[in-house]
Every structure is written in structure tokens, then in C-alpha cells.
Design a protein around this motif. Sequence first.
Motif, PDB file in Angstrom:
ATOM      1  N   SER A  15       0.968  -1.344  -0.039  1.00 43.26           N
ATOM      2  CA  SER A  15      -0.094   0.023  -0.241  1.00 43.26           C
ATOM      3  C   SER A  15       0.584   1.165  -0.152  1.00 43.26           C
ATOM      4  O   SER A  15       0.285   2.301  -0.051  1.00 43.26           O
ATOM      5  N   GLY A  29       4.064   3.931  -0.893  1.00 44.23           N
ATOM      6  CA  GLY A  29       4.414   4.670  -2.143  1.00 44.23           C
ATOM      7  C   GLY A  29       5.235   3.919  -2.910  1.00 44.23           C
ATOM      8  O   GLY A  29       5.341   3.799  -4.238  1.00 44.23           O
ATOM      9  N   ARG A  67      -0.843  -3.954   5.237  1.00 43.80           N
ATOM     10  CA  ARG A  67      -1.808  -4.100   6.464  1.00 43.80           C
ATOM     11  C   ARG A  67      -3.137  -3.441   6.131  1.00 43.80           C
ATOM     12  O   ARG A  67      -4.132  -4.283   6.494  1.00 43.80           O
ATOM     13  N   THR A 102       8.111  -1.933   3.783  1.00 38.23           N
ATOM     14  CA  THR A 102       7.277  -1.456   4.877  1.00 38.23           C
ATOM     15  C   THR A 102       8.152  -0.407   5.857  1.00 38.23           C
ATOM     16  O   THR A 102       9.440  -0.533   5.773  1.00 38.23           O
ATOM     17  N   TYR A 154      15.015   6.424  14.235  1.00 44.39           N
ATOM     18  CA  TYR A 154      14.955   6.022  13.031  1.00 44.39           C
ATOM     19  C   TYR A 154      16.186   5.427  12.175  1.00 44.39           C
ATOM     20  O   TYR A 154      16.343   4.417  12.015  1.00 44.39           O
ATOM     21  N   THR A 191       6.973  10.626  -1.423  1.00 44.01           N
ATOM     22  CA  THR A 191       5.873   9.712  -0.933  1.00 44.01           C
ATOM     23  C   THR A 191       5.318  10.339   0.202  1.00 44.01           C
ATOM     24  O   THR A 191       6.025  11.254   0.699  1.00 44.01           O
TER      25      THR A 191
HETATM   26  N1  LIG Z   1      10.287   7.940   0.956  1.00 43.36           N
HETATM   27  C1  LIG Z   1      11.590   8.272   1.071  1.00 43.36           C
HETATM   28  O1  LIG Z   1      11.998   9.231   1.056  1.00 43.36           O
HETATM   29  C2  LIG Z   1      12.468   7.053   1.891  1.00 43.36           C
HETATM   30  C3  LIG Z   1      13.784   7.221   1.972  1.00 43.36           C
HETATM   31  C4  LIG Z   1      14.551   6.233   2.569  1.00 43.36           C
HETATM   32  C5  LIG Z   1      14.184   5.136   3.108  1.00 43.36           C
HETATM   33  N2  LIG Z   1      12.832   4.959   2.824  1.00 43.36           N
HETATM   34  C6  LIG Z   1      12.116   3.593   3.372  1.00 43.36           C
HETATM   35  O2  LIG Z   1      11.431   2.990   2.339  1.00 43.36           O
HETATM   36  C7  LIG Z   1      10.441   2.264   3.017  1.00 43.36           C
HETATM   37  C8  LIG Z   1       9.000   2.733   2.181  1.00 43.36           C
HETATM   38  O3  LIG Z   1       8.720   4.037   2.330  1.00 43.36           O
HETATM   39  P1  LIG Z   1       7.684   4.734   1.305  1.00 43.36           P
HETATM   40  O4  LIG Z   1       8.251   6.114   1.139  1.00 43.36           O
HETATM   41  O5  LIG Z   1       6.865   3.726   0.432  1.00 43.36           O
HETATM   42  O6  LIG Z   1       6.722   4.863   2.810  1.00 43.36           O
HETATM   43  P2  LIG Z   1       4.989   4.887   2.893  1.00 43.36           P
HETATM   44  O7  LIG Z   1       4.496   5.420   1.473  1.00 43.36           O
HETATM   45  O8  LIG Z   1       4.696   5.810   4.284  1.00 43.36           O
HETATM   46  O9  LIG Z   1       4.900   3.499   3.126  1.00 43.36           O
HETATM   47  C9  LIG Z   1       4.976   2.638   4.012  1.00 43.36           C
HETATM   48  C10 LIG Z   1       4.340   1.243   4.083  1.00 43.36           C
HETATM   49  O10 LIG Z   1       5.096   0.710   5.364  1.00 43.36           O
HETATM   50  C11 LIG Z   1       3.928   0.047   5.808  1.00 43.36           C
HETATM   51  N3  LIG Z   1       3.375  -0.168   7.557  1.00 43.36           N
HETATM   52  C12 LIG Z   1       3.992   0.756   8.033  1.00 43.36           C
HETATM   53  N4  LIG Z   1       3.655   0.253   9.364  1.00 43.36           N
HETATM   54  C13 LIG Z   1       3.359  -1.208   9.047  1.00 43.36           C
HETATM   55  C14 LIG Z   1       2.914  -2.153  10.025  1.00 43.36           C
HETATM   56  N5  LIG Z   1       3.002  -2.195  11.239  1.00 43.36           N
HETATM   57  N6  LIG Z   1       2.648  -3.336   9.502  1.00 43.36           N
HETATM   58  C15 LIG Z   1       2.690  -3.605   8.039  1.00 43.36           C
HETATM   59  N7  LIG Z   1       2.846  -2.478   7.185  1.00 43.36           N
HETATM   60  C16 LIG Z   1       3.226  -1.379   7.654  1.00 43.36           C
HETATM   61  C17 LIG Z   1       2.483   0.817   5.384  1.00 43.36           C
HETATM   62  O11 LIG Z   1       1.430   0.311   5.517  1.00 43.36           O
HETATM   63  P3  LIG Z   1      -0.184   1.106   5.576  1.00 43.36           P
HETATM   64  O12 LIG Z   1      -0.530   1.411   4.262  1.00 43.36           O
HETATM   65  O13 LIG Z   1      -1.032   0.082   6.115  1.00 43.36           O
HETATM   66  O14 LIG Z   1       0.247   2.156   6.819  1.00 43.36           O
HETATM   67  C18 LIG Z   1       3.115   1.376   4.041  1.00 43.36           C
HETATM   68  O15 LIG Z   1       2.717   0.176   3.060  1.00 43.36           O
HETATM   69  C19 LIG Z   1      10.424   2.518   4.517  1.00 43.36           C
HETATM   70  O16 LIG Z   1      11.080   1.394   5.150  1.00 43.36           O
HETATM   71  C20 LIG Z   1      11.487   3.723   4.449  1.00 43.36           C
HETATM   72  O17 LIG Z   1      11.866   3.779   5.593  1.00 43.36           O
HETATM   73  C21 LIG Z   1      12.059   5.903   2.031  1.00 43.36           C
END
Ligand SMILES: NC(=O)c1ccc[n+]([C@@H]2O[C@H](COP(=O)([O-])OP(=O)(O)OC[C@H]3O[C@@H](n4cnc5c(N)ncnc54)[C@H](OP(=O)(O)O)[C@@H]3O)[C@@H](O)[C@H]2O)c1
Length: 242
Positions: free
Chosen positions: A28, A30, A53, A85, A158, A195
Motif C-alpha cells: 500500500s 508509495g 496492513r 514497510t 529512525y 511519498t
Molecule cells: N520515501 C523516502 O524518501 C524514503 C527514504 C529512505 C528510506 N525509505 C524507506 O522506504 C520504505 C518505504 O517507504 P515509503 O516512502 O514507500 O513510505 P510509505 O508510503 O509511508 O509506505 C510505508 C509502508 O509501510 C507500511 N507499514 C507501516 N507500518 C506497518 C505495520 N505495522 N505493518 C505493516 N505495514 C506497515 C505502510 O502500510 P499502511 O498503508 O497500512 O500504513 C505502507 O505500506 C520505508 O522502509 C522507508 O524507511 C523511504
Amino acid sequence: MDDPARATEWSGLSSLPDGYRAVVLGASGGIGSAFCRLLQDDPRLSELLAFSRRDDGFDITDEASVERCAATVGGKPIHLLLCATGVLSASEAGPEKTLRQTSADAMLDTFRINAVGPAVVAKHFLPLLDRRSRSLAAFLSARVGSIGDNRLGGWISYRSSKAALNQIVRTASIELSRTHADSVIVAMHPGTVATSFSSRYSKNHDVTEPDTAARSMLQTLDGAERSQTGSFLAYDGSEIVW
Ligand SMILES: NC(=O)c1ccc[n+]([C@@H]2O[C@H](COP(=O)([O-])OP(=O)(O)OC[C@H]3O[C@@H](n4cnc5c(N)ncnc54)[C@H](OP(=O)(O)O)[C@@H]3O)[C@@H](O)[C@H]2O)c1
């Protein structure tokens, strides 16, 4: 900061067997949803198993739910596992700017999602990778989880949860090498990606679109050598200091 140039074309994952099966956790999100879109466009994929989730009750902090989802993957092996996640902060207050803002409960909650959860995923999903062929797994980490690269401080929960994740991935990769000789398991930094996760904190950074970042990461994984298992890679394939 994030050069998307190398990720313009998507031709699928050519290093995996034809008819490969893929699992995306956090579908779900980004980046997770971008992974799903790209994989669905790969003619060599036979089955995409996507869990979130919101839609599937996949809660990474609840081992029973992780185990239940792993059981639905079925008797056939998988060839690709993407764990997308994660949270920047499990607390309403957001990531800490200083030690004074540290709360033990909020820190533990962040660790439950970003570090312990992926360890539980590794326990239940990595054994499902195909022992007889090449297989790939990436756990989304973050460059700020690098201890050697930490020059700014802040975000202690974090940063440290991602540093713990990196150690978990490295440890799992060593164990898996004993049974899955052609597996490549990595911790991967996606870049700064547009995201909801990053929206409050990305204004001084170049930001990459989720599809571009996901394509770049999949290309890096596709080209990863067996000797790179257990490493910490950026989306473009460069190694990040621990
Ligand atoms: N975006 C960035 O710039 C960036 C930079 C560095 C690292 N990252 C890493 O990339 C990963 C994905 O980030 P994103 O940007 O795609 O963030 P996002 O859009 O907020 O997506 C986060 C995902 O994690 C899931 N999640 C959170 N808590 C959970 C739980 N207890 N059980 C199951 N699923 C859970 C969310 O599910 P729900 O929809 O159910 O909440 C969602 O699917 C993360 O690990 C983040 O640390 C991102």
C-alpha cells in the motif's frame, strides 16, 4: 542527489527464472505500490503476491499475521521478496531533533516496525525462496541508518532502527547462504522518494518519483552479484558504508 537517468527503461528482471514468483510486503505504500506496478508489467512474472496492513491485515508487528500471510504464499517457491514497510517515526511527534525529545516507548515502537518486524519477515519469508535457482530479496533501509555516514545527528530512533535492520539483513543473508547458494539478500536505500513518508522532510532534497526509484532498485537487484549478498546498497547499486 538522486539521478534517475539510468532508470528510464523497464525491461523486467532478466536474472530470475522465467515464470518467477514475487512477494511485495507493504504494497500500500508509495514505493511498495510502485514495485507492484512494475512487476505486473514484467512478462516473465507468473505471480505477484502483494500484502499490506490496510488490505490484507499484514501487520509487521504481529508475528501471527506475518506467519499467516507467508502461509498463503503456498507450496511453490518464490524468487523475489521486497519488504517495503517502514515508518519515519511511530510517534505523532515525528522524528526526534535532539536527545531531549527521545521517548523510550516511541523508540521501541519504531524498532518494532523497522527492525523487529523485518526480522520476523526474514524468519517466515526467506525460507520460501527457491533453493534451486537464483533468488533476490531487498529490505528497504535508509542511508541515514549508516553509522559511518552520520554527520548530522538527530532522528535517533529512525537511524538506529535502520542500523539494526542492516545487521538483521546481513545476519539473515549469511544464514540463507547455507541453504540457498544462489540467493542475494540486501538492505537497500531507495533515495529520497516522493511519498507521504518523505513529504514533510524532503524540501531541501531532489526528490525521485516512486516508479523511477522502484525501477532503479529492481535494476540494481537484477544485476547484483552473488558476492553482494548481505550488503547495504543504494538504489543505483553503489555500496553504502555501514
Ligand atoms: N520515501 C523516502 O524518501 C524514503 C527514504 C529512505 C528510506 N525509505 C524507506 O522506504 C520504505 C518505504 O517507504 P515509503 O516512502 O514507500 O513510505 P510509505 O508510503 O509511508 O509506505 C510505508 C509502508 O509501510 C507500511 N507499514 C507501516 N507500518 C506497518 C505495520 N505495522 N505493518 C505493516 N505495514 C506497515 C505502510 O502500510 P499502511 O498503508 O497500512 O500504513 C505502507 O505500506 C520505508 O522502509 C522507508 O524507511 C523511504
